[in-house]
Motif scaffolding. Structure first.
Motif, PDB file in Angstrom:
ATOM      1  N   GLU A   1      33.339  36.210  13.155  1.00 57.29           N
ATOM      2  CA  GLU A   1      32.121  36.072  13.156  1.00 57.29           C
ATOM      3  C   GLU A   1      31.757  36.738  14.625  1.00 57.29           C
ATOM      4  O   GLU A   1      32.579  36.863  15.398  1.00 57.29           O
ATOM      5  CB  GLU A   1      31.670  34.746  13.257  1.00 57.29           C
TER       6      GLU A   1
ATOM      7  N   ARG B   1      30.921  38.328  19.993  1.00 55.71           N
ATOM      8  CA  ARG B   1      31.551  39.598  20.066  1.00 55.71           C
ATOM      9  C   ARG B   1      31.098  40.667  19.181  1.00 55.71           C
ATOM     10  O   ARG B   1      30.695  40.130  17.991  1.00 55.71           O
ATOM     11  CB  ARG B   1      32.959  39.240  19.512  1.00 55.71           C
TER      12      ARG B   1
ATOM     13  N   GLU C   1      31.692  42.588  16.847  1.00 51.07           N
ATOM     14  CA  GLU C   1      32.647  43.301  15.922  1.00 51.07           C
ATOM     15  C   GLU C   1      32.247  43.005  14.549  1.00 51.07           C
ATOM     16  O   GLU C   1      31.388  42.194  14.244  1.00 51.07           O
ATOM     17  CB  GLU C   1      33.961  42.477  16.244  1.00 51.07           C
TER      18      GLU C   1
ATOM     19  N   ARG D   1      38.178  27.959  13.384  1.00 56.01           N
ATOM     20  CA  ARG D   1      39.008  28.027  12.635  1.00 56.01           C
ATOM     21  C   ARG D   1      39.793  27.061  12.104  1.00 56.01           C
ATOM     22  O   ARG D   1      40.572  26.839  11.248  1.00 56.01           O
ATOM     23  CB  ARG D   1      40.308  29.219  13.322  1.00 56.01           C
TER      24      ARG D   1
ATOM     25  N   SER E   1      37.143  31.777  28.658  1.00 55.53           N
ATOM     26  CA  SER E   1      37.817  31.766  29.766  1.00 55.53           C
ATOM     27  C   SER E   1      37.216  32.228  31.267  1.00 55.53           C
ATOM     28  O   SER E   1      37.663  31.895  32.323  1.00 55.53           O
ATOM     29  CB  SER E   1      38.935  32.898  29.576  1.00 55.53           C
TER      30      SER E   1
ATOM     31  N   VAL F   1      47.264  35.204  31.908  1.00 56.81           N
ATOM     32  CA  VAL F   1      48.377  34.403  31.760  1.00 56.81           C
ATOM     33  C   VAL F   1      49.630  35.228  31.971  1.00 56.81           C
ATOM     34  O   VAL F   1      49.776  36.484  31.628  1.00 56.81           O
ATOM     35  CB  VAL F   1      48.383  33.588  30.650  1.00 56.81           C
TER      36      VAL F   1
ATOM     37  N   HIS G   1      34.433  35.093  25.855  1.00 57.70           N
ATOM     38  CA  HIS G   1      35.372  34.017  25.474  1.00 57.70           C
ATOM     39  C   HIS G   1      34.939  32.838  26.448  1.00 57.70           C
ATOM     40  O   HIS G   1      34.183  33.134  27.377  1.00 57.70           O
ATOM     41  CB  HIS G   1      36.920  34.390  25.647  1.00 57.70           C
TER      42      HIS G   1
ATOM     43  N   GLN H   1      34.415  28.447  21.064  1.00 59.06           N
ATOM     44  CA  GLN H   1      35.949  28.329  21.833  1.00 59.06           C
ATOM     45  C   GLN H   1      35.757  26.955  22.436  1.00 59.06           C
ATOM     46  O   GLN H   1      34.874  26.524  23.054  1.00 59.06           O
ATOM     47  CB  GLN H   1      36.179  29.562  22.568  1.00 59.06           C
TER      48      GLN H   1
ATOM     49  N   ALA I   1      46.833  27.379  30.862  1.00 62.03           N
ATOM     50  CA  ALA I   1      45.346  27.359  30.459  1.00 62.03           C
ATOM     51  C   ALA I   1      45.625  27.677  28.852  1.00 62.03           C
ATOM     52  O   ALA I   1      46.491  28.252  28.527  1.00 62.03           O
ATOM     53  CB  ALA I   1      44.730  28.486  30.966  1.00 62.03           C
TER      54      ALA I   1
HETATM   55  C1  YSA Z   1      44.297  32.695  26.135  1.00 61.71           C
HETATM   56  C2  YSA Z   1      45.024  32.451  27.166  1.00 61.71           C
HETATM   57  C3  YSA Z   1      44.489  31.446  28.266  1.00 61.71           C
HETATM   58  O1  YSA Z   1      45.076  30.998  29.164  1.00 61.71           O
HETATM   59  C4  YSA Z   1      43.207  31.014  27.908  1.00 61.71           C
HETATM   60  C5  YSA Z   1      42.323  31.391  26.715  1.00 61.71           C
HETATM   61  C6  YSA Z   1      42.975  32.183  25.839  1.00 61.71           C
HETATM   62  C7  YSA Z   1      42.238  32.768  24.786  1.00 61.71           C
HETATM   63  C8  YSA Z   1      41.376  34.057  25.012  1.00 61.71           C
HETATM   64  N1  YSA Z   1      40.286  33.686  25.970  1.00 61.71           N
HETATM   65  C9  YSA Z   1      40.894  34.386  23.714  1.00 61.71           C
HETATM   66  O2  YSA Z   1      39.543  34.626  23.739  1.00 61.71           O
HETATM   67  N2  YSA Z   1      41.729  34.717  22.879  1.00 61.71           N
HETATM   68  S1  YSA Z   1      41.497  35.122  21.302  1.00 61.71           S
HETATM   69  O3  YSA Z   1      40.406  36.359  21.239  1.00 61.71           O
HETATM   70  O4  YSA Z   1      42.978  35.350  20.586  1.00 61.71           O
HETATM   71  O5  YSA Z   1      40.429  34.132  20.706  1.00 61.71           O
HETATM   72  C10 YSA Z   1      40.973  32.666  20.718  1.00 61.71           C
HETATM   73  C11 YSA Z   1      40.611  31.992  19.462  1.00 61.71           C
HETATM   74  O6  YSA Z   1      39.078  32.191  19.312  1.00 61.71           O
HETATM   75  C12 YSA Z   1      41.001  32.733  18.342  1.00 61.71           C
HETATM   76  O7  YSA Z   1      42.340  32.079  18.034  1.00 61.71           O
HETATM   77  C13 YSA Z   1      40.208  32.164  17.204  1.00 61.71           C
HETATM   78  O8  YSA Z   1      40.527  30.943  16.795  1.00 61.71           O
HETATM   79  C14 YSA Z   1      38.869  32.082  18.049  1.00 61.71           C
HETATM   80  N3  YSA Z   1      38.178  33.459  17.597  1.00 61.71           N
HETATM   81  C15 YSA Z   1      38.301  34.605  18.192  1.00 61.71           C
HETATM   82  N4  YSA Z   1      37.594  35.479  17.874  1.00 61.71           N
HETATM   83  C16 YSA Z   1      36.565  34.949  16.804  1.00 61.71           C
HETATM   84  C17 YSA Z   1      37.199  33.654  16.686  1.00 61.71           C
HETATM   85  N5  YSA Z   1      36.854  32.929  15.940  1.00 61.71           N
HETATM   86  C18 YSA Z   1      35.834  33.426  14.943  1.00 61.71           C
HETATM   87  N6  YSA Z   1      35.339  34.808  15.023  1.00 61.71           N
HETATM   88  C19 YSA Z   1      35.849  35.486  16.080  1.00 61.71           C
HETATM   89  N7  YSA Z   1      35.511  36.782  16.009  1.00 61.71           N
END
Ligand code: YSA
Length: 339
Positions: free
Chosen positions: A216, A207, A209, A313, A183, A264, A181, A221, A306
């Motif tokens: 994907e 990722r 996965e 998406r 972050s 958070v 991410h 992000q 944050a």
């Molecule tokens: C949360 C709180 C904070 O204070 C700051 C940041 C975050 C987000 C956290 N770091 C995070 O990664 N959350 S998440 O796993 O839910 O991913 C955030 C967004 O990234 C998702 O809502 C989605 O839009 C995108 N995402 C995550 N995995 C994905 C993806 N988009 C495509 N393929 C994937 N595998």
């Protein structure tokens, strides 16, 4: 008695014919003409010399010289025609028909992820956020530990990780990874700067996965971080509402729900109403005191919010794209639809 003129005429004719074959341009032909047939040319001199010959030799010598001159004039005319024909042929091959319609130059286009990320960046710049970028190969320390996710924390399971074999800790554990991410840039920015901070960080994430229509293994992000004295949850809510309304329209309905992220407290996810359904577009929350502390900030003095959103998406919502895997499939029929 001298036999010079007739012999000279033949010798000069042969030399002249030889030189003429090598002359390949209009300029070279003219130089040749001046040298052999011009007023002081070599063949002209021979003809003039005939008058000085004894009378009984003049007739034969004059006839030979005239014949040689005629041969040269004839060959010059032929050679000129040959060169002009070759020139015309060359010009014909390169000729440009200026009346033809122009061929359209194939223009490149922006990728839909780029389009949406630029749009998101513009909205946050308008609210006073700076834009920063960070490394895609990251230390465990920034990707997890400084975000309140120590080793063996169950939250690590939320982020299926591509670990790199490049570095190991003394116990043989992995220490580097492809960031899962954006972050970790929160920790890097807080470590390097003092508040007030208002920054967004666009970038690639990875990722490990299984892929499906909404997942994907490589995606983008955009992280957001604001830290200052007196930042509250109301600031977070206002900022994200402003963003959603600029991005999706002023009437857009927005939903906040409790969510859990170790970095958070409290944590939320935000969804927008889109074509009759709620679609989650980001995770967010108030920066956890442990994260502030790990970066050297006093959580009794500073607070922050944050968020992290996925531009693919958001692009899927905006453009009605039904599968996130189209973004990296490199199919020009898909890519051509965006500008
Ligand atoms: C949360 C709180 C904070 O204070 C700051 C940041 C975050 C987000 C956290 N770091 C995070 O990664 N959350 S998440 O796993 O839910 O991913 C955030 C967004 O990234 C998702 O809502 C989605 O839009 C995108 N995402 C995550 N995995 C994905 C993806 N988009 C495509 N393929 C994937 N595998």
């Amino acid at each position: 008695m001298t036999d010079a003129p007739p012999q000279d005429a033949a010798a000069i004719r042969d030399a002249a014919l030889d030189a003429l074959e090598r002359a390949g341009s209009a300029d070279a032909l003219e130089a040749w003409r001046v040298e052999y047939l011009g007023r002081s040319g070599r063949m002209t001199q021979v003809l003039r010399g005939v008058a000085q010959l004894p009378p009984d030799e003049r007739r034969a010598a004059g006839a030979a010289a005239n014949e040689a001159k005629t041969v040269l004039e004839q060959r010059l005319a032929d050679r000129r025609a040959e060169i002009e024909a070759a020139l015309a042929e060359g010009l014909g091959a390169d000729a440009i028909d200026v009346t033809l319609p122009g061929r359209p130059a194939p223009n490149g286009r922006y990728h839909p992820s780029t389009i949406v990320m630029r749009e998101i960046e513009a909205i946050f710049r308008g609210m006073g956020f700076q834009v920063a970028e960070g490394p895609e190969v990251e230390w465990d320390r920034y990707n997890f530990e400084m975000l309140n996710i120590p080793k063996d924390h169950p939250a690590r399971d939320m982020f299926d990780t591509f670990w790199l074999d490049a570095n190991r800790d003394p116990d043989g554990g992995f220490t580097t990874l492809l960031r899962t991410h954006t972050s970790p840039m929160q920790a890097r920015i807080m470590e390097a700067h003092q508040p007030p901070i208002r920054v967004i960080v666009p970038g690639k994430c990875y990722r490990y996965e299984a892929t499906d229509a909404t997942h994907e293994s490589q995606f983008h992000q955009i992280e957001g971080l604001a830290v200052d004295k007196g930042i509250t949850f109301a600031n977070l809510k206002h900022t994200l509402f402003q963003f959603a309304r600029q991005m999706f329209g002023p009437e857009t309905r927005i939903r906040f729900r409790c969510d859990y992220f170790p970095f958070v407290e409290p944590g939320v996810d935000m969804a927008i109403e889109w074509r009759g359904d709620w679609l989650e577009i980001l995770g967010a929350g108030m920066v956890h005191p442990n994260v502030l502390r790990a970066a050297g900030y006093d959580p009794d003095v500073y607070t922050g919010f944050a968020f992290g959103m996925g531009p693919e998406r958001i692009a899927m919502l905006k453009y009605g794209i039904n599968d996130v895997r189209h973004f990296l499939a490199n199919d020009v029929r898909f890519l051509r639809q965006f500008r």
